[in-house]
Motif scaffolding. Structure first.
Motif, PDB file in Angstrom:
ATOM      1  N   LEU A 152     -22.964  -3.665 -24.169  1.00  0.00           N
ATOM      2  CA  LEU A 152     -22.536  -4.122 -22.844  1.00  0.00           C
ATOM      3  C   LEU A 152     -21.913  -5.509 -22.923  1.00  0.00           C
ATOM      4  O   LEU A 152     -20.995  -5.830 -22.164  1.00  0.00           O
ATOM      5  N   GLY A 153     -22.398  -6.330 -23.855  1.00  0.00           N
ATOM      6  CA  GLY A 153     -21.776  -7.642 -24.068  1.00  0.00           C
ATOM      7  C   GLY A 153     -20.353  -7.507 -24.574  1.00  0.00           C
ATOM      8  O   GLY A 153     -19.479  -8.309 -24.235  1.00  0.00           O
ATOM      9  N   VAL A 174     -17.923  -5.944 -30.299  1.00  0.00           N
ATOM     10  CA  VAL A 174     -18.473  -4.971 -31.238  1.00  0.00           C
ATOM     11  C   VAL A 174     -19.183  -3.873 -30.444  1.00  0.00           C
ATOM     12  O   VAL A 174     -20.024  -4.154 -29.588  1.00  0.00           O
ATOM     13  N   SER A 175     -18.817  -2.639 -30.730  1.00  0.00           N
ATOM     14  CA  SER A 175     -19.402  -1.474 -30.061  1.00  0.00           C
ATOM     15  C   SER A 175     -19.401  -1.618 -28.538  1.00  0.00           C
ATOM     16  O   SER A 175     -20.429  -1.386 -27.886  1.00  0.00           O
ATOM     17  N   PRO A 176     -18.265  -2.008 -27.943  1.00  0.00           N
ATOM     18  CA  PRO A 176     -18.247  -2.180 -26.492  1.00  0.00           C
ATOM     19  C   PRO A 176     -18.551  -0.880 -25.768  1.00  0.00           C
ATOM     20  O   PRO A 176     -18.147   0.196 -26.206  1.00  0.00           O
ATOM     21  N   SER A 177     -19.261  -0.977 -24.664  1.00  0.00           N
ATOM     22  CA  SER A 177     -19.705   0.203 -23.914  1.00  0.00           C
ATOM     23  C   SER A 177     -18.567   0.759 -23.058  1.00  0.00           C
ATOM     24  O   SER A 177     -18.586   0.679 -21.827  1.00  0.00           O
ATOM     25  N   LEU A 178     -17.582   1.355 -23.731  1.00  0.00           N
ATOM     26  CA  LEU A 178     -16.435   1.905 -23.013  1.00  0.00           C
ATOM     27  C   LEU A 178     -16.826   3.109 -22.164  1.00  0.00           C
ATOM     28  O   LEU A 178     -16.055   3.520 -21.287  1.00  0.00           O
ATOM     29  N   TRP A 179     -18.002   3.681 -22.406  1.00  0.00           N
ATOM     30  CA  TRP A 179     -18.480   4.782 -21.567  1.00  0.00           C
ATOM     31  C   TRP A 179     -18.809   4.296 -20.165  1.00  0.00           C
ATOM     32  O   TRP A 179     -18.765   5.074 -19.203  1.00  0.00           O
ATOM     33  N   TRP A 180     -19.161   3.026 -20.027  1.00  0.00           N
ATOM     34  CA  TRP A 180     -19.490   2.449 -18.714  1.00  0.00           C
ATOM     35  C   TRP A 180     -18.202   2.165 -17.945  1.00  0.00           C
ATOM     36  O   TRP A 180     -18.067   2.487 -16.770  1.00  0.00           O
ATOM     37  N   SER A 181     -17.261   1.531 -18.632  1.00  0.00           N
ATOM     38  CA  SER A 181     -15.967   1.201 -18.033  1.00  0.00           C
ATOM     39  C   SER A 181     -14.962   1.066 -19.167  1.00  0.00           C
ATOM     40  O   SER A 181     -15.316   0.620 -20.261  1.00  0.00           O
ATOM     41  N   THR A 182     -13.716   1.424 -18.912  1.00  0.00           N
ATOM     42  CA  THR A 182     -12.701   1.374 -19.960  1.00  0.00           C
ATOM     43  C   THR A 182     -11.532   0.512 -19.498  1.00  0.00           C
ATOM     44  O   THR A 182     -10.660   0.983 -18.765  1.00  0.00           O
ATOM     45  N   PRO A 183     -11.521  -0.774 -19.901  1.00  0.00           N
ATOM     46  CA  PRO A 183     -10.394  -1.630 -19.530  1.00  0.00           C
ATOM     47  C   PRO A 183      -9.087  -1.100 -20.113  1.00  0.00           C
ATOM     48  O   PRO A 183      -9.085  -0.391 -21.121  1.00  0.00           O
ATOM     49  N   SER A 184      -8.002  -1.459 -19.507  1.00  0.00           N
ATOM     50  CA  SER A 184      -6.702  -1.031 -20.017  1.00  0.00           C
ATOM     51  C   SER A 184      -6.494  -1.547 -21.430  1.00  0.00           C
ATOM     52  O   SER A 184      -6.717  -2.726 -21.705  1.00  0.00           O
ATOM     53  N   PRO A 185      -6.062  -0.698 -22.376  1.00  0.00           N
ATOM     54  CA  PRO A 185      -5.787  -1.175 -23.740  1.00  0.00           C
ATOM     55  C   PRO A 185      -4.607  -2.128 -23.797  1.00  0.00           C
ATOM     56  O   PRO A 185      -4.357  -2.731 -24.844  1.00  0.00           O
TER      57      PRO A 185
END
Length: 250
Positions: A152-153, A174-185
């Motif tokens: 989450l950090g 590192v290992s961002p929680s993209l399942w929670w939210s996915t910022p635009s690449p």
């Protein structure tokens, strides 16, 4: 015979490590940790690495930085100030505090009842209080400042990069929680290091992160830690994190 009982031992910490408390969002007390290199600061001030989840990562990052920066020409790690923010368990369940402070939207998983949405306030805490406090404590080079977060950090790092790309010069998620939210690449830049473990299978983490990082040709630097899972990936990638934070001004 010496007394081998644990009570005969005394607490130890590195002499260069310091900590102080500060008031965070909603009046919750947090700890701000700081480790400085020995000797005089480099011209323009020390590079700064600010880590989230300081209770998990400060000792490992500060210790590795002190060791690896002794041979910068071989390790690529320059002497730097290592700082970290840590939630205090007494202020509430640590996982609930992380979810509240590191996110800007509600949890998409209806099975999880977690506080959320405090990311903007936590970003203001860093910008308005944490960075000025660190600048008062040591000569720092803001043009060589890096923000690091895991899970989450790591999501907080990406969403902060999207909200204010000038707050830090370099970024590590590192290992961002993209399942929670996915910022635009589209926010991906060469100043962003994104990492994960090769064994991260839960929530399709490895493939989701790799796909996100590859969505823009000139985007983020992707590092995968061999055989590492979600929990071990940030520790396996510590040399990469420190080398990224050592980089020249953006």
């Amino acid at each position: 015979m010496t007394d081998a009982a644990p009570s005969a031992w005394t607490p130890w910490t590195a002499p260069e490590w310091r900590t102080r408390s500060l008031i965070g969002p909603e009046g919750r007390t947090m700890d701000l940790m700081l480790a400085l290199p020995r000797g005089e600061a480099s011209p323009g001030g020390w590079p700064l690495l600010l880590a989230l989840d300081g209770d998990r990562f400060f000792a490992a990052l500060a210790g590795a930085s002190a060791a690896l920066s002794q041979r910068t020409e071989k390790t690529g790690v320059a002497p730097m100030a290592v700082a970290a923010l840590a939630h205090r368990p007494a202020a509430g369940a640590p996982e609930d505090q992380r979810a509240r402070d590191f996110t800007r939207s509600a949890c998409p998983d209806p099975r999880l009842s977690r506080p959320s949405g405090g990311g903007d306030a936590f970003q203001r805490l860093i910008a308005d209080h944490v960075l000025p406090m660190l600048a008062e404590a040591a000569p720092l080079n803001r043009a060589r400042a890096t923000l690091f977060g895991h899970s989450l950090g790591g999501l907080f790092v990406l969403e902060t990069l999207l909200a204010d790309p000038t707050l830090f010069a370099r970024w590590v998620a590192v290992s961002p929680s993209l399942w929670w939210s996915t910022p635009s690449p589209e926010i991906a830049t060469p100043d962003l290091l994104i990492g994960c473990g090769e064994a991260e299978a839960g929530r399709d983490m490895r493939d989701r992160i790799a796909g996100w990082a590859a969505a823009k040709p000139d985007g983020a630097i992707l590092k995968q830690a061999p055989a590492a899972d979600h929990g071990s990936a940030p520790f396996a990638l510590i040399p990469d994190i420190l080398r990224h934070a050592s980089g020249a001004p953006a």
